[in-house]
Structures are given as C-alpha cells and as structure tokens.
Write a protein that holds these residues in place. Structure first.
Motif, PDB file in Angstrom:
ATOM      1  N   TYR A  94     -25.364 -12.643  68.984  1.00 38.23           N
ATOM      2  CA  TYR A  94     -24.043 -13.023  69.459  1.00 38.23           C
ATOM      3  C   TYR A  94     -24.155 -13.852  70.734  1.00 38.23           C
ATOM      4  O   TYR A  94     -24.926 -13.515  71.640  1.00 38.23           O
ATOM      5  N   CYS A  95     -23.360 -14.862  70.804  1.00 34.52           N
ATOM      6  CA  CYS A  95     -23.180 -15.654  72.011  1.00 34.52           C
ATOM      7  C   CYS A  95     -22.013 -15.067  72.798  1.00 34.52           C
ATOM      8  O   CYS A  95     -21.013 -14.624  72.205  1.00 34.52           O
ATOM      9  N   ALA A  96     -22.127 -15.049  74.119  1.00 32.27           N
ATOM     10  CA  ALA A  96     -21.073 -14.466  74.938  1.00 32.27           C
ATOM     11  C   ALA A  96     -20.885 -15.257  76.226  1.00 32.27           C
ATOM     12  O   ALA A  96     -21.831 -15.856  76.740  1.00 32.27           O
ATOM     13  N   MET A  97     -19.673 -15.226  76.730  1.00 34.84           N
ATOM     14  CA  MET A  97     -19.328 -15.913  77.974  1.00 34.84           C
ATOM     15  C   MET A  97     -18.765 -14.920  78.981  1.00 34.84           C
ATOM     16  O   MET A  97     -17.946 -14.069  78.628  1.00 34.84           O
ATOM     17  N   ARG A  98     -19.239 -15.023  80.213  1.00 33.21           N
ATOM     18  CA  ARG A  98     -18.658 -14.250  81.311  1.00 33.21           C
ATOM     19  C   ARG A  98     -17.647 -15.121  82.030  1.00 33.21           C
ATOM     20  O   ARG A  98     -17.810 -16.326  82.148  1.00 33.21           O
TER      21      ARG A  98
END
Length: 123
Positions: A94-98
C-alpha cells in the motif's frame, strides 16, 4: 480529495525485481511524506519504507539494502524499487500519504491510502 493509485505489482520469481509506482493527486504532493506498507493475511499493516518531503528515506530493517523508495515531485509519483525478492516479501503493498512532511512508521500516522497492489514471489 486525495487519491493514491498503486501499480506495478505482480508475480515474480525469487531473486527477481519489481518496481511499484504510486500516483498521487488532490494535494500539493511535494509538501507531504509518503510511505509504503505491506500487509499479509491475518496480520497488521506494517511499514516498509518512507520518504520525507525533503527526500530523506527510511526503511524497515528487513528490507534495507533490497528496497529503495524515491519520489518525483513533478510527476506526483512515489516509487518502490524491489530487488532480490524472496517469498517472504509476498504481500499486498500500500502507498500512503501523511499530512505532514516527515516520516513516521506506524499505520495510524498516515492519512490517505491507496487500494493496494499484490506482490507475489514464487520460490
């Protein structure tokens, strides 16, 4: 509305390589830290690699030297180059953004997620 779309997963033999890509839209991509996580059935999603808005990179100990995270702030893309893959790397990635510029390593620290891409490594 932030959207993250992963691609590049698939089936590969042990020792092989894959490059995962994540296309981001909906926010000023360059301001935010990005991460890659993996998840296997019955287990928690776990941190693999992260990159800050300034380009500093962080890795789980298990992948150091084999995986490389990078970002392209012009194309709004983040990548995960995966080398020397082994069957234990099989997972959904999974790709994730903060919503902040620095990297943290737990799932709850990330605000937006892609749908995931399956990586399967055969022995």
């Amino acid at each position: 509305q932030v959207q993250l779309v992963e691609s590049g997963g698939g089936l590969v033999q042990a020792g092989g390589s894959l490059r995962l890509s994540c296309a981001a839209s909906g926010r000023t991509f360059s301001k935010y830290a990005m991460g890659w996580f993996l998840q296997t059935p019955g287990k928690e999603r776990e941190f693999v690699a992260g990159i800050s808005r300034g380009g500093s990179t962080y890795y789980a100990d298990s992948v150091k030297g084999r995986l490389t995270i990078s970002r392209d702030n012009v194309k709004n893309m983040v990548y995960l180059q995966m080398n020397s893959l082994n069957p234990e790397d099989t997972a959904v990635y999974y790709c994730a953004m903060r919503a902040y510029g620095w990297v943290l390593t737990t799932r709850d620290d990330y605000d937006y997620w892609g749908q995931g891409t399956q990586v399967t490594v055969s022995s």
